[in-house]
Write an enzyme that holds these catalytic residues in place. Structure first.
Site, PDB file in Angstrom:
ATOM      1  N   CYS A 157      -5.052   8.358 -20.217  1.00 25.97           N
ATOM      2  CA  CYS A 157      -4.352   9.495 -19.611  1.00 25.97           C
ATOM      3  C   CYS A 157      -3.111   8.947 -18.919  1.00 25.97           C
ATOM      4  CB  CYS A 157      -5.266  10.164 -18.583  1.00 25.97           C
ATOM      5  SG  CYS A 157      -4.535  11.616 -17.783  1.00 25.97           S
ATOM      6  N   GLU A 206     -15.315   8.608 -24.132  1.00 29.57           N
ATOM      7  CA  GLU A 206     -16.655   8.948 -23.669  1.00 29.57           C
ATOM      8  C   GLU A 206     -16.803  10.452 -23.564  1.00 29.57           C
ATOM      9  OE1 GLU A 206     -15.613   6.743 -20.014  1.00 29.57           O
ATOM     10  OE2 GLU A 206     -16.607   8.404 -18.995  1.00 29.57           O
ATOM     11  N   CYS A 245      -8.816   8.359 -10.219  1.00 33.57           N
ATOM     12  CA  CYS A 245      -9.422   8.600 -11.527  1.00 33.57           C
ATOM     13  C   CYS A 245      -9.404   7.352 -12.412  1.00 33.57           C
ATOM     14  CB  CYS A 245      -8.685   9.746 -12.217  1.00 33.57           C
ATOM     15  SG  CYS A 245      -9.365  10.140 -13.830  1.00 33.57           S
ATOM     16  N   CYS A 289     -18.967  17.737 -21.775  1.00 31.62           N
ATOM     17  CA  CYS A 289     -17.667  17.446 -21.182  1.00 31.62           C
ATOM     18  C   CYS A 289     -16.929  16.540 -22.166  1.00 31.62           C
ATOM     19  CB  CYS A 289     -17.877  16.756 -19.836  1.00 31.62           C
ATOM     20  SG  CYS A 289     -16.363  16.205 -19.061  1.00 31.62           S
ATOM     21  N   CYS A 304     -15.723  10.823 -14.720  1.00 32.08           N
ATOM     22  CA  CYS A 304     -14.555  10.715 -15.588  1.00 32.08           C
ATOM     23  C   CYS A 304     -14.054   9.293 -15.866  1.00 32.08           C
ATOM     24  CB  CYS A 304     -13.449  11.488 -14.862  1.00 32.08           C
ATOM     25  SG  CYS A 304     -12.252  12.146 -15.940  1.00 32.08           S
ATOM     26  N   CYS A 321      -3.489  10.012 -11.584  1.00 25.90           N
ATOM     27  CA  CYS A 321      -4.201  10.414 -10.360  1.00 25.90           C
ATOM     28  C   CYS A 321      -4.897   9.180  -9.764  1.00 25.90           C
ATOM     29  CB  CYS A 321      -5.224  11.508 -10.653  1.00 25.90           C
ATOM     30  SG  CYS A 321      -4.473  12.976 -11.365  1.00 25.90           S
TER      31      CYS A 321
HETATM   32  N1  SAH Z   1      -6.834  15.950 -16.561  1.00 29.36           N
HETATM   33  C1  SAH Z   1      -7.657  17.047 -16.297  1.00 29.36           C
HETATM   34  C2  SAH Z   1      -9.092  16.918 -16.749  1.00 29.36           C
HETATM   35  C3  SAH Z   1      -9.780  15.611 -16.560  1.00 29.36           C
HETATM   36  S1  SAH Z   1     -10.375  15.151 -14.995  1.00 29.36           S
HETATM   37  C4  SAH Z   1      -7.574  17.425 -14.835  1.00 29.36           C
HETATM   38  O1  SAH Z   1      -6.871  16.767 -14.090  1.00 29.36           O
HETATM   39  O2  SAH Z   1      -8.164  18.416 -14.440  1.00 29.36           O
HETATM   40  C5  SAH Z   1     -11.690  16.230 -14.583  1.00 29.36           C
HETATM   41  C6  SAH Z   1     -11.866  16.377 -13.092  1.00 29.36           C
HETATM   42  O3  SAH Z   1     -12.489  15.250 -12.497  1.00 29.36           O
HETATM   43  C7  SAH Z   1     -10.538  16.552 -12.380  1.00 29.36           C
HETATM   44  O4  SAH Z   1     -10.649  17.522 -11.384  1.00 29.36           O
HETATM   45  C8  SAH Z   1     -10.328  15.184 -11.788  1.00 29.36           C
HETATM   46  O5  SAH Z   1      -9.412  15.228 -10.754  1.00 29.36           O
HETATM   47  C9  SAH Z   1     -11.738  14.824 -11.375  1.00 29.36           C
HETATM   48  N2  SAH Z   1     -11.963  13.391 -11.145  1.00 29.36           N
HETATM   49  C10 SAH Z   1     -11.426  12.351 -11.794  1.00 29.36           C
HETATM   50  N3  SAH Z   1     -11.887  11.190 -11.285  1.00 29.36           N
HETATM   51  C11 SAH Z   1     -12.739  11.520 -10.314  1.00 29.36           C
HETATM   52  C12 SAH Z   1     -13.537  10.749  -9.420  1.00 29.36           C
HETATM   53  N4  SAH Z   1     -13.524   9.435  -9.425  1.00 29.36           N
HETATM   54  N5  SAH Z   1     -14.304  11.436  -8.546  1.00 29.36           N
HETATM   55  C13 SAH Z   1     -14.329  12.786  -8.521  1.00 29.36           C
HETATM   56  N6  SAH Z   1     -13.603  13.559  -9.337  1.00 29.36           N
HETATM   57  C14 SAH Z   1     -12.797  12.930 -10.214  1.00 29.36           C
END
Ligand code: SAH
Length: 347
Positions: free
Chosen positions: A110, A90, A117, A103, A331, A114
């Site tokens: 991935c 996406e 996420c 974006c 994301c 985390c």
């Molecule tokens: N892997 C990279 C880029 C992708 S995530 C990274 O970790 O930075 C992009 C951003 O969105 C990151 O800061 C991630 O922690 C955040 N993110 C992911 N899922 C989220 C969610 N459910 N709510 C808020 N931020 C989120």
């Protein structure tokens, strides 16, 4: 067959010469592609013998749009793209006063794990190539019929876990003879793979580095981000200081604010102490709840209080404006929902 989007202009020129074609044909072909013409045989100024040679050797790896969602607020469009191996990613376009920002996803899935996420839930399927990431920009640009001027590498995937492809992608979009997107209009977001941040410094780019910090200390960070077991916050901060010292660029710290996890006044104070004196900016992102996790956004008051504590300590910060919440713009969520639906259909 090779994806022609994976080649730089110089590489395509060399290919032309090697195949007894004029080098300038490379620029002509690229110009068509960047204009949104994705079929060699529609490229009017290219001789048929050349297009035949091209189509025997290359394909133009543009993904299929399988879903497009436009926010009712008119500021966000989200796309689900399918590559020719059936994998789905996406990307999101956000319309700002200063231009259109995309974006992009850098991997299918991935492996960083985390906990808040959606992108990481099924693990990493594979890396995207430079051309496949570029294709997101080209197809989205064609879909909206407007130029994209800014890129954030903040979609699904960890850009520094797909280093070579991501670096090549940045060079491709930055090329003056290509999309010509300035490096200062590109932001790379990482969960903090420290050795790769040092590699990035050596590239001598002017892009913005964003670090997904999400916690002011290692103990808490380890609870929500497995990568924190490998690299400490101190190591990350040292790498960021080198980045801004050498590039003179301000580093962004992303802090996804999760109710009762990392949103206390204590957390805000600890974060302020950690970042004091750094050339940085904190981006507070109220967490988007994901179906598969139990995380919730803090109240509006808690979010404001967190931001105020940082401001009072002299730490520049903004609370991310929520865009596209009506279309699952966070994301990995749209892909996740799509995969869940396909699973249900399969059952
Ligand atoms: N892997 C990279 C880029 C992708 S995530 C990274 O970790 O930075 C992009 C951003 O969105 C990151 O800061 C991630 O922690 C955040 N993110 C992911 N899922 C989220 C969610 N459910 N709510 C808020 N931020 C989120």
């Amino acid at each position: 067959m090779e994806n022609i989007l994976d080649l730089s202009l110089d590489e395509l020129k060399s290919w032309m010469e090697l195949h007894n074609e004029k080098a300038f044909r490379a620029k002509q072909v690229n110009d068509w592609i960047y204009k949104g013409v994705f079929d060699f045989f529609d490229m009017k100024n290219i001789p048929k013998s050349t297009t035949e040679k091209l189509s025997d050797n290359f394909y133009i790896g543009i993904p299929k749009v399988i879903k497009r969602l436009d926010s009712k607020y008119g500021d966000t469009s989200k796309f689900l793209f399918e590559y020719n191996d059936g994998n789905v990613i996406e990307c999101v376009i956000m319309k700002y006063d200063y231009g259109n920002s995309i974006c992009v996803s850098t991997q299918i899935g991935c492996r960083m794990g985390c906990s808040f996420c959606a992108s990481t839930i099924g693990g990493r399927i594979r890396d995207l190539t430079a051309g496949e990431i570029l294709a997101e920009v080209l197809e989205a640009q064609k879909e909206i019929g407007e130029r994209i001027s800014n890129i954030v590498l903040m979609g699904s995937g960890e850009p520094l876990d797909n280093y070579d492809n991501v670096i090549k992608f940045i060079k491709l979009v930055n090329d003056k003879q290509g999309l010509n997107i300035g490096q200062r209009h590109i932001t790379l977001s990482t969960c903090g793979i420290v050795p790769k941040i040092y590699d990035l410094i050596k590239e001598d780019f002017q892009i913005t580095l964003a670090i997904s910090l999400h916690a002011p200390n290692d103990n808490l960070r380890r609870k929500i981000m497995p990568v924190a077991n490998k690299y400490s916050i101190n190591e990350i901060i040292t790498a960021c200081n080198s980045y801004s010292e050498i590039t003179k660029r301000r580093v962004t710290f992303e802090y996804s604010l999760v109710k009762d996890v990392n949103d206390s006044a204590e957390n805000a104070k600890e974060l302020s102490n950690l970042l004091k004196g750094m050339l940085c900016h904190v981006n507070i992102i109220p967490v988007n709840s994901v179906k598969e996790t139990s995380y919730e956004k803090p109240s509006k008051n808690t979010i404001e209080d967190f931001s105020k504590i940082l401001s009072r300590a002299g730490i520049e910060n903004t609370v991310r404006k929520e865009m596209g919440s009506d279309i699952n713009a966070a994301c990995g969520q749209l892909r996740r929902n799509y995969l869940n639906q396909s699973d249900e259909k399969r059952c």
